[in-house]
Enzyme design. Structure first.
Site, PDB file in Angstrom:
ATOM      1  N   GLY A 108       0.819  -1.201   0.000  1.00 41.92           N
ATOM      2  CA  GLY A 108       0.000   0.000   0.000  1.00 41.92           C
ATOM      3  C   GLY A 108       0.856   1.255   0.000  1.00 41.92           C
ATOM      4  O   GLY A 108       1.946   1.296  -0.574  1.00 41.92           O
ATOM      5  N   SER A 109       0.380   2.278   0.682  1.00 40.50           N
ATOM      6  CA  SER A 109       1.003   3.596   0.585  1.00 40.50           C
ATOM      7  C   SER A 109       2.402   3.680   1.185  1.00 40.50           C
ATOM      8  O   SER A 109       3.130   4.647   0.916  1.00 40.50           O
ATOM      9  CB  SER A 109       0.100   4.647   1.243  1.00 40.50           C
ATOM     10  OG  SER A 109      -1.104   4.787   0.503  1.00 40.50           O
ATOM     11  N   THR A 110       2.799   2.706   2.003  1.00 43.00           N
ATOM     12  CA  THR A 110       4.182   2.731   2.484  1.00 43.00           C
ATOM     13  C   THR A 110       5.152   2.593   1.315  1.00 43.00           C
ATOM     14  O   THR A 110       6.331   2.939   1.422  1.00 43.00           O
ATOM     15  CB  THR A 110       4.444   1.608   3.512  1.00 43.00           C
ATOM     16  OG1 THR A 110       4.084   0.348   2.941  1.00 43.00           O
ATOM     17  CG2 THR A 110       3.662   1.841   4.793  1.00 43.00           C
ATOM     18  N   ASN A 111       4.654   2.088   0.179  1.00 37.72           N
ATOM     19  CA  ASN A 111       5.482   1.910  -1.007  1.00 37.72           C
ATOM     20  C   ASN A 111       5.681   3.211  -1.787  1.00 37.72           C
ATOM     21  O   ASN A 111       6.569   3.307  -2.636  1.00 37.72           O
ATOM     22  CB  ASN A 111       4.835   0.870  -1.924  1.00 37.72           C
ATOM     23  CG  ASN A 111       5.746   0.404  -3.036  1.00 37.72           C
ATOM     24  OD1 ASN A 111       6.778  -0.191  -2.776  1.00 37.72           O
ATOM     25  ND2 ASN A 111       5.368   0.678  -4.277  1.00 37.72           N
ATOM     26  N   LYS A 112       4.866   4.228  -1.513  1.00 36.87           N
ATOM     27  CA  LYS A 112       4.945   5.482  -2.267  1.00 36.87           C
ATOM     28  C   LYS A 112       6.303   6.159  -2.125  1.00 36.87           C
ATOM     29  O   LYS A 112       6.728   6.912  -3.011  1.00 36.87           O
ATOM     30  CB  LYS A 112       3.835   6.430  -1.811  1.00 36.87           C
ATOM     31  CG  LYS A 112       2.438   5.978  -2.217  1.00 36.87           C
ATOM     32  CD  LYS A 112       1.351   6.861  -1.631  1.00 36.87           C
ATOM     33  CE  LYS A 112      -0.035   6.361  -2.039  1.00 36.87           C
ATOM     34  NZ  LYS A 112      -1.127   7.102  -1.379  1.00 36.87           N
TER      35      LYS A 112
END
Length: 562
Positions: free
Chosen positions: A275-279
């Site tokens: 999820g957004s931790t990958n951004k």
């Protein structure tokens, strides 16, 4: 006459056997009676970074009876004493005491030395004991899934006990024993043929106090949200893991009361969409390639159409003009998609690999799942867009923690490590081989990302729950849909909630990654995982005596209007 000749032959043969070849036959007879058996040795301890035990071997006794050495008149007395002392069935003990033909019947295993000494003082005929060792795991360490356990033969079966078995096990000694005509080995006979070599102690990078606290905080939150599972990783920016907690877990002292799922180390075995931790990787690649800057302004509507898919941000908003700083702080999917399109598939894939995705962590722990990162040649349709904000690929918790450790370490990725080294008889540590290190992004890019991630925990960010009084904190929330195993799609699969970050943001010393699998009711990363992050990070900073921040966070521009 014939009888006389036969008698003379027998007499000659007798003289040959008893006089001439006596020594030879005696040696052969001895060889037949004597054999060698293993003498158990002590298994090395597994300790934390400060020498606190996670696994130790304690000396015990195997109490046995030699039925031939128990006079008939004493059998009832010996039986009664053994049955009463060990609380055993009297008839079963009586059968062992009277067993024939037998010279060795085990009565009780894992008897503490002090208890055997009490029994020995009774002077029971035919009752003896052998030295053995029992593996013991101190309660409440919270490290069962990492450390693992040994089997009945004393060799490691799970976790580090299995991986490091050759180092911990040592080498058994050799003992000569006499074998009776029934084939029974008599332990008291013979001499020592080879001294046992004890196993080496293994020192981990784990801090037992932080490990315990992380396990408690994780379990409490997972149970409150009725999550299927979860993990917490705490590590230094240089890769040394100081805590690896997992839920659900088990007691290594009571394996029978656990399931295979309980014993799985989900921190490495459970792959999930980040999820957004990958951004942060999408932003890192774009910054490093000079495609964008922290203050580059993007037009960010609530939704965006790509191919046949409509992508939205988590909450409705009017079209905004956000900087890259603002896109990260507000965790905008739409804004990140635009950055990912600038970076393009090949380069995004390259940076995902540099940060450690799609490859083993290097910890060599059992059951590790390296996740899924497909070649960009195989990406289709909207895959570039979903991967840019953390869906359509999978990682394990250690891999994700390593991403944030790399940023905290000024852009240099150090391979994660959990074994500090082995400890010799002199008490000196022989350090493990230095982990590999590789620069992933420049220090300038890393500094830009640190500031962006600190804005996430600020008053306008999505993770205010992660704030810790006195410390500047940087981090990122993550909420990803889970694949429903029954349908292969996301509908009905629930969510994965995550938070990853480090502190102090201006001089990072500790990284913490939290993931909860399918929590109910609260599932957004900031709400579900953020409180665990704050709890574990706060405790870790105090335990490691890391001083509070002595500077104020910079004012950064989140939108065009600021």
């Amino acid at each position: 006459m014939l009888i006389l000749v036969v008698l003379m032959v027998f007499a000659g043969r007798l003289v040959q056997i008893q006089a001439i070849d006596a020594a030879t036959y005696a040696e052969k007879a001895s060889d037949i009676r004597l054999s060698t058996i293993d003498i158990p040795t002590t298994r090395g301890e597994v300790t934390d970074a400060n020498g606190n035990a996670f696994a130790v071997s304690v000396e015990v006794r195997t109490v046995f009876v030699d039925p031939e050495e128990v006079p008939g008149s004493k059998r009832a007395e010996v039986t009664e004493a053994l049955a009463e002392h060990f609380d055993l069935d009297r008839d079963e003990v009586a059968d062992k005491v009277a067993a024939t033909p037998s010279r060795y019947e085990v009565v009780q295993e894992e008897v503490p030395p002090a208890e055997w000494k009490e029994l020995e003082q009774l002077g029971l005929d035919g009752v003896g004991a052998e030295v053995d060792y029992k593996r013991v795991y101190p309660e409440e360490t919270g490290a069962a899934d990492l450390v693992g356990f040994v089997g009945e033969d004393g060799h490691g079966l799970e976790g580090l006990e299995g991986v490091l078995d050759d180092t911990l096990a040592g080498e058994p000694g050799r003992q000569q024993v006499e074998t009776g005509i029934t084939g029974t080995q008599i332990p008291m006979a013979g001499g020592l043929a080879k001294e046992p070599v004890p196993g080496k102690d293994v020192q981990l990078t784990i801090d037992q106090d932080i490990q315990w606290h992380a396990q408690q905080a994780l379990a409490e939150r997972a149970e409150k949200l009725d999550a299927e599972g979860g993990s917490v990783i705490a590590m230094r920016p240089t890769g040394e893991i100081v805590a690896m907690a997992d839920y659900p877990t088990y007691s290594p002292n009571d394996i029978d009361d656990s399931t295979a799922g309980d014993r799985t180390n989900g921190a490495v075995a459970e792959a999930f969409e980040p999820g957004s931790t990958n951004k942060v990787i999408t932003a890192a690649g774009a910054l490093e390639e000079g495609i964008t800057t922290p203050e580059t302004v993007y037009t960010v509507p609530y939704s965006i159409q790509r191919y046949n898919e409509t992508f939205t941000d988590s909450e409705f908003h009017e079209t905004e003009r956000l900087t890259l700083n603002g896109i990260m702080a507000k965790s905008s999917n739409v804004g990140t998609i635009q950055v990912g399109e600038q970076l393009e598939a090949e380069r995004l894939y390259e940076y995902l690999g540099k940060f450690g995705f799609g490859q083993p962590t290097g910890l060599d722990l059992p059951g590790e799942n390296a996740g899924i990162l497909t070649d960009p040649d195989d990406w289709w349709g909207t895959q570039l867009h979903t991967i840019s904000f953390g869906q359509g690929l999978s990682v394990n918790a250690v891999q994700m923690a390593s991403v944030y450790a790399t940023i905290a370490n000024d852009g240099v990725r150090a391979e994660p490590s959990v074994v500090a080294g082995t400890v010799g008889e002199d008490g000196e540590l022989s350090a493990s081989e230095e982990p590999t290190r590789e620069r992933v992004v420049s220090e300038e890019t890393s500094d830009d990302l640190k500031v962006m991630l600190e804005a996430v925990t600020g008053d306008e960010g999505t993770a205010q729950q992660a704030q810790i009084p006195g410390y500047r904190v940087a981090g990122k929330t993550g909420t990803a849909s889970r694949v429903n195993p029954d349908t292969g799609g996301y509908k009905g699969g629930g969510y994965t909630s995550a938070f990853a970050g480090f502190a102090p943001a201006d001089d990072p010393e500790l990284v913490v990654q939290v993931v909860l699998h399918n929590p109910k009711e609260e599932y957004y990363g900031g709400e579900a995982a953020g409180p665990v992050f704050a709890d574990v990070m706060s405790f870790g900073l105090k335990t490691l005596e890391i001083p509070p921040s002595d500077s104020e966070p910079p004012n950064i521009r989140l939108s065009e209007d600021e």
